[in-house]
Scaffold this active site. Structure first.
Site, mmCIF file in Angstrom:
data_model
loop_
_atom_site.group_PDB
_atom_site.id
_atom_site.type_symbol
_atom_site.label_atom_id
_atom_site.label_comp_id
_atom_site.label_asym_id
_atom_site.label_seq_id
_atom_site.Cartn_x
_atom_site.Cartn_y
_atom_site.Cartn_z
ATOM 1 N N ASP A 1 -2.539 1.618 -5.901
ATOM 2 C CA ASP A 1 -2.961 1.188 -4.573
ATOM 3 C C ASP A 1 -1.772 0.743 -3.727
ATOM 4 O OD1 ASP A 1 -5.640 1.651 -5.092
ATOM 5 O OD2 ASP A 1 -6.003 -0.378 -5.830
ATOM 6 N N TYR B 1 0.371 -1.426 -18.026
ATOM 7 C CA TYR B 1 0.558 -2.102 -16.742
ATOM 8 C C TYR B 1 1.047 -3.520 -16.991
ATOM 9 C CZ TYR B 1 -1.853 1.463 -13.956
ATOM 10 O OH TYR B 1 -2.205 2.625 -13.316
#
EC number: 5.4.99.12
Length: 256
Positions: free
Chosen positions: A55, A113
């Site tokens: 994003d 992540y």
């Protein structure tokens, strides 16, 4: 056609995410422009296929993509050619000629992540684009205990944002680590799994921060997972603290 796999880093601050969007500066479009310049602007344009989307404001240390190009360049020549064209907020770390059955998205086995939380009293102007900020004391042992309940194969419906296009919300998280970086005064979360849903990592981080600051009981993860209700994990941590650290393909895909 020659297929190249590229491993690259980017500072997501000034990108509207990875995926191409009309009239927006995106990582995918920026890479596509560079690849097509090297290929002398063929018609139709050469697409660049990423391992997944990030994003707006999310960073990557080792994102992966592939593309097919009609010209052969050595791996090092390809890396240097792309870096000579790309802006300073994207860096090609490695370019590899791979077999044509390699796919940046579908060949991936797992992803890792990282999420960084600054614990300073006030927001640090030099870290605000690269961490989130949470000044309240955190109990890491409570967060680690709660994180253990997220590990494994679960339906993560309670931890996915609206707008997800996933056909299934079942994912497998292999490992979660939570550490304190005393030098930077940060708490650092690492998540490794076979794939993650839309905003899943950021929602899980926000949830664990609530547990670590005594806003939720330690055993709340199981209840919320079973409920499959997004309103029970209502908060989403900011994009600025999130990094795609690694995409693992399980094999060495590089050709000699």
């Amino acid at each position: 056609m020659y297929r190249y796999k590229i491993t690259f880093a980017y500072d997501g601050t000034n990108f509207s995410g990875f995926q191409i969007q009309p009239n927006k500066r995106t990582v995918e479009q920026t890479l596509k422009n560079a690849v097509n310049k090297i290929a002398k602007h063929p018609t139709p344009a050469i697409p660049v296929i990423g391992s997944g989307r990030t994003d707006a404001g999310v960073h990557a240390l080792n994102q992966v993509a592939h593309f097919d190009i009609p010209y052969h360049l050595s791996n090092e020549s390809m890396r240097k050619a792309l870096n000579s064209i790309l802006p300073l907020d994207i860096l090609i770390k490695k370019a590899e000629l791979v077999d044509n059955d390699f796919h940046a998205r579908y060949s991936a086995h797992r992803k890792t992540y990282r999420y960084r939380v600054d614990q300073g009293e006030f927001v640090n102007p030099f870290k605000r684009n690269y961490t989130s900020h949470f000044k309240y004391p955190l109990n890491l042992e409570k967060m680690r205990k709660a994180a253990d309940d997220l590990v494994g194969t679960h339906d993560f419906t309670s931890f996915v944002a609206s707008g997800s296009q996933a056909k299934s919300n079942v994912r497998t998280i292999e490992n979660i680590t939570i550490k304190r970086d005393e030098v930077r005064n940060e708490v650092v979360f690492d998540f490794t799994g076979n794939g993650f849903l839309y905003n899943q990592v950021r929602i899980m981080v926000a949830f664990l921060l609530e547990i670590g600051s005594n806003q939720r009981p330690v055993d709340d993860v199981s209840r919320v997972l079973k409920a499959k209700d997004r309103t029970l994990a209502r908060m989403t941590a900011p994009a600025s603290g999130l990094y795609l650290v690694n995409v693992d393909y399980g094999t060495n895909d590089e050709k000699d």
